[in-house]
Design a protein around this motif. Structure first.
Motif, PDB file in Angstrom:
ATOM      1  N   ILE A  16      49.176  44.602  46.718  1.00 58.96           N
ATOM      2  CA  ILE A  16      48.081  44.550  45.746  1.00 58.96           C
ATOM      3  C   ILE A  16      46.778  44.177  46.433  1.00 58.96           C
ATOM      4  O   ILE A  16      45.723  44.770  46.179  1.00 58.96           O
ATOM      5  N   ARG A  17      46.826  43.197  47.325  1.00 57.08           N
ATOM      6  CA  ARG A  17      45.607  42.800  48.030  1.00 57.08           C
ATOM      7  C   ARG A  17      45.075  43.952  48.867  1.00 57.08           C
ATOM      8  O   ARG A  17      43.866  44.191  48.922  1.00 57.08           O
ATOM      9  N   LEU A  18      45.984  44.671  49.533  1.00 57.35           N
ATOM     10  CA  LEU A  18      45.554  45.771  50.399  1.00 57.35           C
ATOM     11  C   LEU A  18      44.918  46.889  49.581  1.00 57.35           C
ATOM     12  O   LEU A  18      43.845  47.396  49.923  1.00 57.35           O
ATOM     13  N   LEU A  19      45.565  47.272  48.480  1.00 57.48           N
ATOM     14  CA  LEU A  19      45.020  48.351  47.660  1.00 57.48           C
ATOM     15  C   LEU A  19      43.702  47.941  47.010  1.00 57.48           C
ATOM     16  O   LEU A  19      42.790  48.764  46.869  1.00 57.48           O
ATOM     17  N   ALA A  20      43.593  46.679  46.615  1.00 58.83           N
ATOM     18  CA  ALA A  20      42.333  46.210  46.036  1.00 58.83           C
ATOM     19  C   ALA A  20      41.207  46.298  47.057  1.00 58.83           C
ATOM     20  O   ALA A  20      40.078  46.681  46.742  1.00 58.83           O
ATOM     21  N   ARG A  21      41.519  45.963  48.305  1.00 51.92           N
ATOM     22  CA  ARG A  21      40.501  46.034  49.356  1.00 51.92           C
ATOM     23  C   ARG A  21      40.116  47.482  49.631  1.00 51.92           C
ATOM     24  O   ARG A  21      38.923  47.810  49.740  1.00 51.92           O
ATOM     25  N   LEU A  22      41.097  48.362  49.728  1.00 45.66           N
ATOM     26  CA  LEU A  22      40.804  49.756  50.051  1.00 45.66           C
ATOM     27  C   LEU A  22      40.004  50.437  48.948  1.00 45.66           C
ATOM     28  O   LEU A  22      39.126  51.249  49.223  1.00 45.66           O
ATOM     29  N   ALA A  23      40.326  50.116  47.713  1.00 46.84           N
ATOM     30  CA  ALA A  23      39.644  50.760  46.597  1.00 46.84           C
ATOM     31  C   ALA A  23      38.378  50.023  46.198  1.00 46.84           C
ATOM     32  O   ALA A  23      37.656  50.476  45.317  1.00 46.84           O
ATOM     33  N   ASP A  24      38.138  48.876  46.827  1.00 54.78           N
ATOM     34  CA  ASP A  24      36.946  48.080  46.535  1.00 54.78           C
ATOM     35  C   ASP A  24      36.893  47.720  45.058  1.00 54.78           C
ATOM     36  O   ASP A  24      35.886  47.898  44.373  1.00 54.78           O
ATOM     37  N   VAL A  25      38.018  47.199  44.564  1.00 53.54           N
ATOM     38  CA  VAL A  25      38.090  46.773  43.167  1.00 53.54           C
ATOM     39  C   VAL A  25      38.422  45.298  43.115  1.00 53.54           C
ATOM     40  O   VAL A  25      38.978  44.727  44.067  1.00 53.54           O
ATOM     41  N   ASP A  26      38.056  44.663  42.014  1.00 57.06           N
ATOM     42  CA  ASP A  26      38.359  43.258  41.809  1.00 57.06           C
ATOM     43  C   ASP A  26      39.734  43.126  41.169  1.00 57.06           C
ATOM     44  O   ASP A  26      40.120  43.925  40.308  1.00 57.06           O
ATOM     45  N   VAL A  27      40.457  42.101  41.592  1.00 56.81           N
ATOM     46  CA  VAL A  27      41.751  41.785  41.003  1.00 56.81           C
ATOM     47  C   VAL A  27      41.621  40.450  40.304  1.00 56.81           C
ATOM     48  O   VAL A  27      41.068  39.506  40.869  1.00 56.81           O
ATOM     49  N   ALA A  28      42.110  40.376  39.090  1.00 51.31           N
ATOM     50  CA  ALA A  28      41.995  39.129  38.337  1.00 51.31           C
ATOM     51  C   ALA A  28      42.656  37.997  39.109  1.00 51.31           C
ATOM     52  O   ALA A  28      43.803  38.122  39.542  1.00 51.31           O
ATOM     53  N   PRO A  29      41.940  36.876  39.329  1.00 52.63           N
ATOM     54  CA  PRO A  29      42.518  35.773  40.090  1.00 52.63           C
ATOM     55  C   PRO A  29      43.675  35.112  39.388  1.00 52.63           C
ATOM     56  O   PRO A  29      44.480  34.436  40.010  1.00 52.63           O
TER      57      PRO A  29
END
Length: 241
Positions: A16-29
């Protein structure tokens, strides 16, 4: 000096962290408790099956015997190695041009320069990972079933949970190619902007994309193998000293 605001740290699985970084999206903390999410994902018929598994497991001859796990540990390691090799050896990660592949056709280069090619390869590898991880999980459940009443119950519960969450798991993992697609288009756009009127060299931006895709697949492999790691840990706890 005022610092620019930073994103909140994301505490989530590697994938999840990797995909969030690649897509430049925020993930709910923060996220709803797991029990709340499971109540939304599991249908009532599956809840009944889970309740039945929790009530008890039928006795199986051979309960109470020592449970050596060396063979299962080797099999878990072997499966991960084979699946990781399948990822690394896929044609999606072949060199794009030239020196490393001088005989490669122009049509093949064009295919690899478009995201549908990579999406098709990602989906194919997802099927390979799902099948390999599923066979390993079934093997470990069979071992648990003959180890003890408690472990037999765990095996039955795991089988029910696998069936109950399979559709949800496929739906969530199916989002990975779309997020990688955003990364692909952003890298290509940046390369075209940097090149100006000249055509950007595919190797300059496809190489980092391939690394990202490879890392995402390895992270997905780890996610798919987590249930088997849990079953293996249960076997270890039962193993003789």
């Amino acid at each position: 000096m005022v610092e620019s605001p930073r994103r909140a740290a994301v505490r989530a699985p590697t994938l999840i962290r990797l995909l969030a970084r690649l897509a430049d999206v925020d993930v709910a903390p923060s996220a709803p408790p797991l029990s709340d999410r499971l109540s939304q994902w599991i249908e009532w018929t599956q809840s009944l099956a889970l309740s039945s598994a929790l009530d008890g497991a039928a006795l199986v001859p051979g309960f109470g015997a020592p449970t050596p796990v060396a063979a299962e540990e080797r099999e878990c390691a072997r499966v991960r190695q084979v699946l990781a090799a399948a990822i690394a050896g896929d044609r999606a990660f072949a060199a794009t041009a030239s020196a490393k592949a001088p005989a490669r056709s122009a049509a093949a280069r064009e295919d690899a320069d478009d995201f549908p090619f990579f999406r098709q390869r990602y989906l194919a590898l997802q099927q390979t990972l799902e099948a390999g991880a599923g066979r390993l999980r079934e093997r470990l459940r069979e071992r648990l079933t003959s180890a003890s009443p408690e472990l037999a119950k765990l095996a039955e519960m795991d089988a029910v949970m696998e069936r109950a969450l399979a559709r949800r798991e496929r739906s969530l993992l199916a989002a990975a190619p779309a997020l990688l697609g955003r990364r692909f288009e952003r890298l290509r756009h940046d390369a075209q902007a940097a090149a100006g009127d000249a055509a950007p060299a595919p190797d300059d931006w496809l190489a980092p994309f391939r690394r990202d895709m490879h890392d995402a697949l390895l992270a997905e492999l780890d996610v798919r193998l987590q249930p088997s790691q849990g079953l293996l840990a249960a076997l270890r706890a039962r193993a003789p000293d």
